[in-house]
Design a protein around this motif. Structure first.
Motif, PDB file in Angstrom:
ATOM      1  N   VAL A 102       0.827  -1.216   0.000  1.00  0.00           N
ATOM      2  CA  VAL A 102       0.000   0.000   0.000  1.00  0.00           C
ATOM      3  C   VAL A 102       0.855   1.257   0.000  1.00  0.00           C
ATOM      4  O   VAL A 102       0.564   2.231  -0.715  1.00  0.00           O
ATOM      5  CB  VAL A 102      -0.962  -0.015   1.194  1.00  0.00           C
ATOM      6  CG1 VAL A 102      -1.600   1.353   1.398  1.00  0.00           C
ATOM      7  CG2 VAL A 102      -2.041  -1.067   0.983  1.00  0.00           C
ATOM      8  N   ARG A 103       1.923   1.291   0.788  1.00  0.00           N
ATOM      9  CA  ARG A 103       2.781   2.483   0.860  1.00  0.00           C
ATOM     10  C   ARG A 103       3.914   2.459  -0.154  1.00  0.00           C
ATOM     11  O   ARG A 103       4.213   3.468  -0.779  1.00  0.00           O
ATOM     12  CB  ARG A 103       3.364   2.611   2.267  1.00  0.00           C
ATOM     13  CG  ARG A 103       2.316   2.980   3.322  1.00  0.00           C
ATOM     14  CD  ARG A 103       2.976   3.298   4.648  1.00  0.00           C
ATOM     15  NE  ARG A 103       1.993   3.719   5.656  1.00  0.00           N
ATOM     16  CZ  ARG A 103       2.287   4.070   6.898  1.00  0.00           C
ATOM     17  NH1 ARG A 103       3.572   4.046   7.294  1.00  0.00           N
ATOM     18  NH2 ARG A 103       1.346   4.435   7.734  1.00  0.00           N
ATOM     19  N   SER A 104       4.529   1.295  -0.327  1.00  0.00           N
ATOM     20  CA  SER A 104       5.704   1.241  -1.216  1.00  0.00           C
ATOM     21  C   SER A 104       5.319   1.258  -2.694  1.00  0.00           C
ATOM     22  O   SER A 104       6.047   1.807  -3.523  1.00  0.00           O
ATOM     23  CB  SER A 104       6.524  -0.021  -0.916  1.00  0.00           C
ATOM     24  OG  SER A 104       5.740  -1.180  -1.152  1.00  0.00           O
ATOM     25  N   ASP A 105       4.183   0.693  -3.033  1.00  0.00           N
ATOM     26  CA  ASP A 105       3.764   0.636  -4.440  1.00  0.00           C
ATOM     27  C   ASP A 105       2.236   0.662  -4.491  1.00  0.00           C
ATOM     28  O   ASP A 105       1.587  -0.365  -4.763  1.00  0.00           O
ATOM     29  CB  ASP A 105       4.318  -0.632  -5.104  1.00  0.00           C
ATOM     30  CG  ASP A 105       4.189  -0.597  -6.626  1.00  0.00           C
ATOM     31  OD1 ASP A 105       3.439   0.257  -7.144  1.00  0.00           O
ATOM     32  OD2 ASP A 105       4.825  -1.446  -7.288  1.00  0.00           O
ATOM     33  N   PRO A 106       1.620   1.821  -4.243  1.00  0.00           N
ATOM     34  CA  PRO A 106       0.154   1.894  -4.161  1.00  0.00           C
ATOM     35  C   PRO A 106      -0.550   1.490  -5.446  1.00  0.00           C
ATOM     36  O   PRO A 106      -1.641   0.919  -5.396  1.00  0.00           O
ATOM     37  CB  PRO A 106      -0.100   3.364  -3.808  1.00  0.00           C
ATOM     38  CG  PRO A 106       1.149   4.097  -4.179  1.00  0.00           C
ATOM     39  CD  PRO A 106       2.252   3.128  -3.995  1.00  0.00           C
ATOM     40  N   ASP A 107       0.029   1.789  -6.599  1.00  0.00           N
ATOM     41  CA  ASP A 107      -0.612   1.389  -7.846  1.00  0.00           C
ATOM     42  C   ASP A 107      -0.687  -0.132  -7.974  1.00  0.00           C
ATOM     43  O   ASP A 107      -1.711  -0.690  -8.395  1.00  0.00           O
ATOM     44  CB  ASP A 107       0.150   1.968  -9.039  1.00  0.00           C
ATOM     45  CG  ASP A 107       0.007   3.482  -9.134  1.00  0.00           C
ATOM     46  OD1 ASP A 107      -0.966   4.018  -8.573  1.00  0.00           O
ATOM     47  OD2 ASP A 107       0.878   4.128  -9.776  1.00  0.00           O
ATOM     48  N   ARG A 108       0.421  -0.788  -7.615  1.00  0.00           N
ATOM     49  CA  ARG A 108       0.434  -2.248  -7.655  1.00  0.00           C
ATOM     50  C   ARG A 108      -0.551  -2.824  -6.637  1.00  0.00           C
ATOM     51  O   ARG A 108      -1.264  -3.807  -6.921  1.00  0.00           O
ATOM     52  CB  ARG A 108       1.845  -2.757  -7.357  1.00  0.00           C
ATOM     53  CG  ARG A 108       2.009  -4.261  -7.310  1.00  0.00           C
ATOM     54  CD  ARG A 108       1.662  -4.916  -8.620  1.00  0.00           C
ATOM     55  NE  ARG A 108       1.989  -6.342  -8.604  1.00  0.00           N
ATOM     56  CZ  ARG A 108       1.416  -7.231  -9.391  1.00  0.00           C
ATOM     57  NH1 ARG A 108       0.504  -6.848 -10.271  1.00  0.00           N
ATOM     58  NH2 ARG A 108       1.778  -8.497  -9.325  1.00  0.00           N
ATOM     59  N   ALA A 109      -0.615  -2.213  -5.447  1.00  0.00           N
ATOM     60  CA  ALA A 109      -1.549  -2.669  -4.415  1.00  0.00           C
ATOM     61  C   ALA A 109      -2.991  -2.551  -4.908  1.00  0.00           C
ATOM     62  O   ALA A 109      -3.816  -3.444  -4.679  1.00  0.00           O
ATOM     63  CB  ALA A 109      -1.351  -1.873  -3.127  1.00  0.00           C
ATOM     64  N   ARG A 110      -3.287  -1.449  -5.599  1.00  0.00           N
ATOM     65  CA  ARG A 110      -4.637  -1.258  -6.111  1.00  0.00           C
ATOM     66  C   ARG A 110      -4.976  -2.320  -7.168  1.00  0.00           C
ATOM     67  O   ARG A 110      -6.082  -2.875  -7.167  1.00  0.00           O
ATOM     68  CB  ARG A 110      -4.760   0.148  -6.722  1.00  0.00           C
ATOM     69  CG  ARG A 110      -6.144   0.461  -7.281  1.00  0.00           C
ATOM     70  CD  ARG A 110      -6.192   1.885  -7.839  1.00  0.00           C
ATOM     71  NE  ARG A 110      -7.510   2.185  -8.369  1.00  0.00           N
ATOM     72  CZ  ARG A 110      -7.938   1.823  -9.587  1.00  0.00           C
ATOM     73  NH1 ARG A 110      -7.118   1.167 -10.384  1.00  0.00           N
ATOM     74  NH2 ARG A 110      -9.158   2.128  -9.982  1.00  0.00           N
TER      75      ARG A 110
END
Length: 361
Positions: free
Chosen positions: A183-191
């Motif tokens: 969520v913090r390190s790679d929010p686009d990937r998390a989404r």
């Protein structure tokens, strides 16, 4: 169906005389019927089939040899037939035509349960038509009773399993943990992964009709494998290929996911090193063929056979369920084929007709 009794036969063979005498001993006959019904409770692939064959041989006479075979054509004998090779050929004909083949002293008769072919009864020896007809009906009644009891038990277990875990809790926990970490390190990937997880959950948990399309099944396993790839990283490699002409073919809902999940969880994860899962779908003649391959730990072929026969542990319910559903929908000649060996990976093949009346998404 068994041929009618020969009304011109004046002298009954020895086997029929023994059958007739059995009727003068009702207590012994009823006890034998009860034993046969219990021995065939698990069907013609169960562990007590040889005992049932022995009791049937006692009824027909010790001069006869009795064989019981399941849909694979494998015979289990009581007694020693003089022409076992010929008997195997007759069994193959019966399984393909569902009609009686041969005549005394060697006869093979189809066994039906609710008009569905369940196996074959083979009698080698001087046994009359009337006796053979009675024994055939006896075995069919025993198989029907066992199937009804088994169906009720399986339905209860299936409902309980569905309520407890339609998606593996282990998979849900790991997927959400990975998403939270990104969520913090790679929010686009998390989404992206959260959307994949929502899509996967919707397909697996939401209400569905009994059938879906190959396109929807492949989309569901792609989202599942994307999530697994996020969890396992470079340990999991994926190849998914499906021919465009089969995308609209109707198949039972949630047929592929248990096979793919089995490949990842029981093939790749225990291996401890990088592994490949390949899923392919294509047309071969009038059939749809889907294969799921992994190069993981594999298993003993005897274990795979036990799983498909319904004798596996709780972790193998998925494969058993898929195989049973396919055979119920398409008939006994369809279902799963498992090719495996220890340390040699596993290949599971689904072969079904491209079109089946009544199978519509």
């Amino acid at each position: 169906m068994p041929a009618p009794a020969d009304r011109t036969l004046r002298r009954a063979p020895l086997g029929f005389r023994r059958w007739s005498r059995a009727h003068t001993e009702p207590a012994g006959t009823l006890a034998m019927a009860r034993r046969v019904a219990g021995d065939l409770k698990d069907g013609l692939s169960g562990p007590r089939v040889p005992a049932a064959a022995r009791d049937l041989r006692r009824l027909l006479g010790t001069e006869a040899a009795v064989g019981l075979g399941d849909l694979s054509g494998r015979l289990q004998w009581a007694g020693h037939p003089a022409a076992e090779t010929t008997a195997v050929a007759l069994v193959d004909e019966v399984l393909h035509t569902e009609t009686r083949r041969g005549k005394p002293p060697l006869t093979a008769v189809p066994l039906h349960v609710h008009t569905e072919l369940a196996g074959v009864l083979v009698v080698a020896g001087p046994v009359g038509t009337a006796a053979l007809r009675e024994v055939t009906g006896w075995v069919e009644d025993a198989l029907e009773r066992g199937r009804l009891e088994s169906s009720a038990e399986q339905a209860a277990q299936a409902e309980l399993r569905a309520l407890r875990a339609q998606i593996s809790p282990h998979f849900v926990y790991n997927a959400l943990t990975v998403i939270a970490a990104l969520v913090r390190s790679d929010p686009d990937r998390a989404r992206e992964l959260m959307l994949d997880f929502a899509d996967h959950a919707r397909y697996s948990l939401a209400g569905h009709t009994e059938y879906t399309t190959v396109a929807d099944e492949f989309h569901a396993i792609e989202t599942y494998l994307t999530l697994q790839r996020a969890m396992l990283g470079d340990r999991l490699r994926i190849q998914v290929r499906v021919a465009p002409e089969v995308l609209a073919v109707a198949i039972p809902h949630l047929v592929l996911q248990p096979l793919v999940e089995n490949a990842v969880r029981h093939g790749i994860e225990p291996h401890g090193k990088a592994g490949l899962v390949q899923v392919r779908g294509e047309a071969e003649g009038t059939d749809l063929v889907i294969s799921v391959d992994d190069d993981g730990v594999g298993m003993d072929p005897a274990t795979a056979e036990a799983i498909l026969a319904g004798r596996g542990d709780d972790n193998s319910v998925g494969l058993t369920n898929v195989d049973r559903r396919l055979r119920t929908v398409y008939g006994p000649w369809f279902g799963l084929v498992v090719e495996t060996a220890e340390d040699a990976g596993t290949r599971v093949v689904v072969r079904v007709p491209l079109f089946q009346p009544g199978v519509m998404p």
